[in-house]
Design an enzyme around this catalytic site. Structure first.
Site, short mmCIF file in Angstrom:
data_model
loop_
_atom_site.label_atom_id
_atom_site.label_comp_id
_atom_site.label_asym_id
_atom_site.label_seq_id
_atom_site.Cartn_x
_atom_site.Cartn_y
_atom_site.Cartn_z
N CYS A 125 0.84 -1.21 0.00
CA CYS A 125 0.00 0.00 0.00
C CYS A 125 0.88 1.26 0.00
CB CYS A 125 -0.96 -0.06 1.18
SG CYS A 125 -2.31 1.12 1.06
N HIS B 38 -3.41 -5.75 1.11
CA HIS B 38 -2.77 -6.01 2.41
C HIS B 38 -2.87 -7.49 2.80
CE1 HIS B 38 -2.49 -1.75 3.83
NE2 HIS B 38 -3.47 -1.58 2.98
N GLU C 281 -1.34 -8.76 5.29
CA GLU C 281 -1.30 -8.81 6.76
C GLU C 281 -2.68 -8.65 7.39
OE1 GLU C 281 -0.44 -6.26 4.97
OE2 GLU C 281 -0.90 -4.37 5.98
#
Lengths: 77, 227
Positions: B85, B201, B203
């Protein structure tokens, strides 16, 4: 010495904010507006008395930070 | 395996990344942007967020921060650098990756799950990953990837478009493009494929009860590839 710089998007690069401003202006009755391109304005205060030398420094700053040359052009006024 | 996550003022996915890396077995360290030295690492991560408040252009100020010189040196020696990002935006601003992330075409901040197609598995990030389509999360205002025609040709000719926005079936088309990105590009590699920048993302997808597990697949696979 204060040096003024304008950074604008290159031709052909999408400018969604400019487009939204144009549509709003059209909606407000400014029907003659065909397009709006949004840019940035900088006033850089350089510790330099010689205008030509100051502009050379600012040009370097434009290339390295103030403008992203992939999508933007700059003009030193 | 050792990793390091760089924290910039305004990073906000740094801790999530730390949690994800540790969950799958990385020994992770956090590194402040004002430091000059990187710890000995197998992987450097530039996390998501709004470094320096997105001032000037997203990632532009972070791209000139003190630690970045070491990150560039590390990357040029072949070290793995992952930018997620805002991290992807920083990588383009440093010139480590070509192109730029512009404002989303619809001028809206987009926060939702998306599917991405893995286009190239011949690299440390995706080698032997057992899925071709991953469900990941995006949250960005400037994710609209753009580059020159020459750069796009270079990316395509070298198979460097790492991930593309697609639908659940893996079909890459206009309807599956959330932000107007050129050719549905969600992430790209450098030529050597040690640098990966991507908007989604992983994560955020490491818990099957909270979100999903395709991020887990990504991290487990990456760790295996580094062993």
């Amino acid at each position: 010495m204060k040096i003024k710089v304008i950074v604008t998007l290159k031709n052909g690069v999408l400018d969604p904010q400019g487009k939204a401003i144009q549509q709003t202006l059209n909606g407000m009755g400014f029907s003659s507006v065909n397009g709006v391109r949004q840019g940035k304005f900088f006033e850089v205060d350089v510790n330099e008395k010689d205008e030509a030398k100051a502009k050379i420094k600012v040009e370097d700053m434009c290339k390295k930070l103030l403008a992203n040359l992939v999508i933007e052009n700059f003009e030193i006024l | 395996m050792k990793s390091a996550v760089i924290i910039f003022p305004g990073s906000n996915c740094d801790r999530d990344m730390d949690v994800a890396l540790k969950k799958f077995g990385f020994k992770n360290e956090m590194v402040w942007h004002d430091d000059e030295q990187l710890p000995k690492s197998d992987l450097i991560v530039l996390p998501g967020g709004f470094s320096y408040g997105d001032y000037l252009r997203c990632g532009s100020i972070a791209g000139k921060s003190k630690i970045i010189k070491s990150v560039i040196d590390f990357a040029k020696k072949g070290g793995l650098v992952l930018g997620i990002c805002n991290g992807f935006q920083i990588l383009t601003e440093t010139g480590l990756l070509p192109g730029v992330l512009q404002q989303n075409k619809n001028i809206e901040f987009i926060c939702k799950n998306v599917f991405v197609k893995v286009n190239n598995k011949n690299n440390k990030y995706f080698n032997s990953i057992d899925k071709d389509v991953l469900e990941l999360h995006i949250a960005h205002n400037e994710g609209n990837y753009f580059c020159s025609g020459d750069e796009l040709k270079m990316l395509e000719d070298n198979n460097l478009i790492a991930v593309s926005y697609c639908n659940e079936k893996g079909e890459v088309n206009e309807n599956s493009n959330p932000n107007g990105a050129l050719q549905n590009i969600a992430g790209i590699f450098n030529k050597e494929k040690n640098i990966l920048g991507m908007m989604p993302h992983p994560e955020r997808m490491i818990d099957k009860f909270l979100s999903g597990e395709d991020g887990s697949i990504f991290f487990k696979n990456l760790l295996n590839n580094l062993k």
